[in-house]
Design a protein around this motif. Structure first.
Motif, short mmCIF file in Angstrom:
data_model
loop_
_atom_site.label_atom_id
_atom_site.label_comp_id
_atom_site.label_asym_id
_atom_site.label_seq_id
_atom_site.Cartn_x
_atom_site.Cartn_y
_atom_site.Cartn_z
N GLU A 74 0.83 -1.21 0.00
CA GLU A 74 0.00 0.00 0.00
C GLU A 74 0.86 1.27 0.00
OE1 GLU A 74 -3.34 0.12 -0.39
OE2 GLU A 74 -3.20 -2.05 -0.63
N ALA A 75 2.03 1.20 0.61
CA ALA A 75 2.92 2.38 0.68
C ALA A 75 3.53 2.70 -0.68
CB ALA A 75 4.02 2.14 1.71
N LEU A 76 3.55 1.73 -1.58
CA LEU A 76 4.17 1.95 -2.90
C LEU A 76 3.20 2.56 -3.90
CD1 LEU A 76 6.18 -1.38 -3.16
CD2 LEU A 76 7.03 0.88 -2.49
N LYS A 77 1.92 2.39 -3.68
CA LYS A 77 0.92 2.94 -4.60
C LYS A 77 1.00 4.46 -4.58
CE LYS A 77 -2.30 -0.87 -4.17
NZ LYS A 77 -3.64 -1.28 -3.74
N GLY A 78 1.00 5.06 -5.76
CA GLY A 78 1.06 6.51 -5.86
C GLY A 78 2.47 7.08 -5.88
N ALA A 111 7.69 -4.31 -14.16
CA ALA A 111 6.57 -3.38 -14.30
C ALA A 111 5.88 -3.61 -15.64
CB ALA A 111 7.08 -1.94 -14.22
N ARG A 112 4.66 -3.14 -15.70
CA ARG A 112 3.94 -3.12 -16.97
C ARG A 112 3.08 -1.87 -16.98
NH1 ARG A 112 0.51 -6.86 -14.37
NH2 ARG A 112 -1.64 -6.15 -14.43
N ALA A 113 2.78 -1.39 -18.19
CA ALA A 113 1.97 -0.18 -18.34
C ALA A 113 0.51 -0.51 -18.08
CB ALA A 113 2.16 0.40 -19.73
N LEU A 114 -0.18 0.41 -17.44
CA LEU A 114 -1.61 0.25 -17.18
C LEU A 114 -2.36 0.16 -18.50
CD1 LEU A 114 -3.98 0.24 -15.17
CD2 LEU A 114 -4.01 2.73 -15.32
N ASP A 115 -2.01 1.05 -19.42
CA ASP A 115 -2.59 1.03 -20.77
C ASP A 115 -1.64 0.21 -21.65
OD1 ASP A 115 -3.70 1.49 -23.23
OD2 ASP A 115 -3.27 3.64 -23.27
N GLY A 116 -2.12 -0.90 -22.16
CA GLY A 116 -1.28 -1.80 -22.95
C GLY A 116 -0.70 -1.18 -24.20
N ASP A 117 -1.29 -0.09 -24.69
CA ASP A 117 -0.80 0.55 -25.92
C ASP A 117 0.27 1.60 -25.64
OD1 ASP A 117 -2.62 -0.98 -27.35
OD2 ASP A 117 -4.20 0.54 -27.17
N GLN A 139 9.95 9.27 -15.82
CA GLN A 139 9.28 9.12 -14.52
C GLN A 139 7.90 8.54 -14.77
OE1 GLN A 139 10.13 10.23 -11.25
NE2 GLN A 139 12.20 10.72 -11.86
N VAL A 140 7.51 7.58 -13.96
CA VAL A 140 6.17 7.00 -14.04
C VAL A 140 5.58 6.96 -12.64
CG1 VAL A 140 6.57 5.63 -16.13
CG2 VAL A 140 7.14 4.67 -13.90
N ASP A 141 4.27 6.88 -12.57
CA ASP A 141 3.56 6.76 -11.30
C ASP A 141 3.07 5.34 -11.14
OD1 ASP A 141 3.77 9.50 -10.54
OD2 ASP A 141 2.15 10.00 -11.93
N VAL A 142 3.24 4.80 -9.94
CA VAL A 142 2.77 3.45 -9.65
C VAL A 142 1.28 3.53 -9.31
CG1 VAL A 142 3.00 1.45 -8.14
CG2 VAL A 142 5.04 2.74 -8.85
N VAL A 143 0.47 2.81 -10.07
CA VAL A 143 -0.97 2.81 -9.88
C VAL A 143 -1.37 1.71 -8.91
CG1 VAL A 143 -3.20 2.57 -11.03
CG2 VAL A 143 -1.33 3.76 -12.17
N GLU A 144 -0.77 0.53 -9.08
CA GLU A 144 -1.05 -0.60 -8.20
C GLU A 144 0.10 -1.59 -8.28
OE1 GLU A 144 -4.06 -3.55 -9.39
OE2 GLU A 144 -4.28 -2.40 -11.24
N ALA A 168 4.79 -3.99 -10.70
CA ALA A 168 4.21 -2.66 -10.51
C ALA A 168 3.48 -2.28 -11.79
CB ALA A 168 5.29 -1.65 -10.19
N VAL A 169 2.24 -1.83 -11.65
CA VAL A 169 1.48 -1.34 -12.78
C VAL A 169 1.62 0.18 -12.78
CG1 VAL A 169 -0.78 -1.23 -13.87
CG2 VAL A 169 -0.12 -3.27 -12.58
N VAL A 170 2.14 0.73 -13.91
CA VAL A 170 2.51 2.14 -13.93
C VAL A 170 1.72 2.91 -14.97
CG1 VAL A 170 4.84 1.68 -13.07
CG2 VAL A 170 4.44 1.76 -15.53
N LEU A 171 1.73 4.23 -14.77
CA LEU A 171 1.02 5.16 -15.64
C LEU A 171 1.93 6.32 -15.91
CD1 LEU A 171 -1.68 6.03 -16.97
CD2 LEU A 171 -2.26 7.05 -14.78
#
Length: 142
Positions: A85-89, A114-120, A128-133, A139-142
């Motif tokens: 939970e501390a890693l999200k965001g 890691a993998r991108a939240l949006d597959g495309d 820099q990316v943000d960790v969504v979950e 890590a799923v990033v955006l």
């Protein structure tokens, strides 16, 4: 052999302590404290009515005061997020290209898959990316 009343109250307190330990129901502990208070009254020479009255008043008072406080503490979320939970965001730096199928990032000083939240969408090293979950060890990033 005549056993005095305060001894019976101590036996009762110990008897109420057993289900407290076995069931983890704090109410039994509050009744045990009430029995200890009644043992004190009996030891000081109080009558049966005063002993029972002290037992009931102390037990009910503890349940009325302690139980709501305990429930409030149990229902509160921790003040600080821990673990996953501390890693999200949090922000991370891309180490190897990240897209819908995978990649590597540096998150909180550690290398994560890691993998991108949006597959495309894809992210290149240094971005820099943000960790969504966190999904397992990825890590799923955006």
């Amino acid at each position: 052999m005549d056993i005095e009343a305060w001894v019976w109250w101590l036996i009762g307190a110990a008897g109420l302590g057993i289900p407290l330990v076995l069931t983890a129901m704090p109410e039994f502990g509050m009744f045990a404290v009430g029995a200890l208070a009644a043992a004190g009254v009996a030891g000081l020479g109080g009558g049966v009515v005063s002993q029972v009255l002290v037992f009931v008043v102390v037990s009910v008072a503890l349940i009325a005061v302690v139980r709501p406080i305990a429930n409030r503490h149990l229902s509160q979320q921790p003040a600080h997020a821990t673990g996953i939970e501390a890693l999200k965001g949090r922000q991370a730096v891309v180490l190897e290209r990240v897209d819908g199928s995978g990649g590597r990032i540096k998150l909180a000083g550690e290398v994560w898959s890691a993998r991108a939240l949006d597959g495309d969408t894809s992210y290149e090293p240094g971005q820099q990316v943000d960790v969504v979950e966190i999904d397992g060890a990825t890590a799923v990033v955006l």
